[in-house]
Design a protein around this motif. Sequence first.
Motif, PDB file in Angstrom:
ATOM      1  N   GLN A  80       0.854  -1.184   0.000  1.00 42.78           N
ATOM      2  CA  GLN A  80       0.000   0.000   0.000  1.00 42.78           C
ATOM      3  C   GLN A  80       0.886   1.228   0.000  1.00 42.78           C
ATOM      4  OE1 GLN A  80      -2.358  -0.865   3.523  1.00 42.78           O
ATOM      5  NE2 GLN A  80      -4.081  -1.509   2.233  1.00 42.78           N
ATOM      6  N   VAL A 122       1.109   5.521   0.071  1.00 40.03           N
ATOM      7  CA  VAL A 122       0.417   6.760   0.413  1.00 40.03           C
ATOM      8  C   VAL A 122       1.371   7.931   0.201  1.00 40.03           C
ATOM      9  CG1 VAL A 122      -0.765   8.070   2.195  1.00 40.03           C
ATOM     10  CG2 VAL A 122      -1.023   5.569   2.105  1.00 40.03           C
ATOM     11  N   CYS A 147       6.468   9.121  -0.200  1.00 41.41           N
ATOM     12  CA  CYS A 147       5.561   7.999  -0.399  1.00 41.41           C
ATOM     13  C   CYS A 147       5.874   6.973   0.680  1.00 41.41           C
ATOM     14  CB  CYS A 147       5.746   7.411  -1.781  1.00 41.41           C
ATOM     15  SG  CYS A 147       4.828   5.889  -2.085  1.00 41.41           S
ATOM     16  N   TYR A 167       2.053  10.431  -8.751  1.00 42.52           N
ATOM     17  CA  TYR A 167       1.727   9.115  -8.217  1.00 42.52           C
ATOM     18  C   TYR A 167       3.001   8.343  -7.894  1.00 42.52           C
ATOM     19  CZ  TYR A 167      -2.907   9.941 -10.209  1.00 42.52           C
ATOM     20  OH  TYR A 167      -4.143  10.465 -10.518  1.00 42.52           O
ATOM     21  N   TYR A 170       1.653  -1.688  -8.189  1.00 45.57           N
ATOM     22  CA  TYR A 170       0.829  -0.945  -7.246  1.00 45.57           C
ATOM     23  C   TYR A 170       0.984   0.559  -7.487  1.00 45.57           C
ATOM     24  CZ  TYR A 170       0.652  -5.362  -4.760  1.00 45.57           C
ATOM     25  OH  TYR A 170       0.450  -6.684  -4.436  1.00 45.57           O
ATOM     26  N   TRP A 171      -0.139   1.266  -7.309  1.00 35.20           N
ATOM     27  CA  TRP A 171      -0.168   2.721  -7.399  1.00 35.20           C
ATOM     28  C   TRP A 171      -0.582   3.310  -6.064  1.00 35.20           C
ATOM     29  CZ3 TRP A 171       1.659   5.158 -11.574  1.00 35.20           C
ATOM     30  CH2 TRP A 171       1.616   4.536 -12.820  1.00 35.20           C
ATOM     31  N   GLY A 172      -0.080   4.510  -5.786  1.00 42.63           N
ATOM     32  CA  GLY A 172      -0.633   5.295  -4.702  1.00 42.63           C
ATOM     33  C   GLY A 172      -1.838   6.063  -5.201  1.00 42.63           C
ATOM     34  N   GLN A 173      -2.426   6.855  -4.316  1.00 43.45           N
ATOM     35  CA  GLN A 173      -3.651   7.569  -4.678  1.00 43.45           C
ATOM     36  C   GLN A 173      -3.363   8.899  -5.352  1.00 43.45           C
ATOM     37  OE1 GLN A 173      -2.264   7.841  -1.759  1.00 43.45           O
ATOM     38  NE2 GLN A 173      -2.458   9.996  -1.208  1.00 43.45           N
ATOM     39  N   GLY A 174      -2.116   9.371  -5.282  1.00 48.18           N
ATOM     40  CA  GLY A 174      -1.735  10.606  -5.952  1.00 48.18           C
ATOM     41  C   GLY A 174      -1.739  11.809  -5.032  1.00 48.18           C
ATOM     42  N   THR A 175      -0.890  12.772  -5.364  1.00 48.22           N
ATOM     43  CA  THR A 175      -0.844  14.033  -4.635  1.00 48.22           C
ATOM     44  C   THR A 175      -0.680  15.164  -5.648  1.00 48.22           C
ATOM     45  OG1 THR A 175       0.224  15.238  -2.808  1.00 48.22           O
ATOM     46  CG2 THR A 175       1.675  13.938  -4.213  1.00 48.22           C
TER      47      THR A 175
END
Length: 121
Positions: free
Chosen positions: A3, A5, A22, A95, A110-115
């Motif tokens: 995961q 973030v 991240c 991301y 896997y990807w994060g949700q982005g900022t």
Amino acid sequence: QVQLVESGGGSVQAGGSLRLSCAGSGRTFRVAAMGWFRQAPGKEREFVAAISVNGDTTHYADSVKGRFIISRDDAKNTVSLQMGSLRPEDTAVYYCAADLRGGNSWYTDYWGQGTQVIVSS
């Protein structure tokens, strides 16, 4: 499973700096190559930077070479992107991504949700 973030996004004037972080969870973080991608409005997601599993190899998109630095701290399960000399064209959602396959070409598992990063002129 990993995961991811992201944090550290925000608004900055052209020429300024930002540091994205991240945070990864899961035991597999430390065996993953890590990368940063970005997506500007109306454009496809594009590669920005990547760092190898052991941190000894980095790759950058030509558009950010000499301005961005990717790094990782496996003790903290984090990967960072230090961004300098920012330009309005760097405005995008950034991301974090993980590649667990270890091949010669990047594959995002896997990807994060982005900022969001906004650079004003």
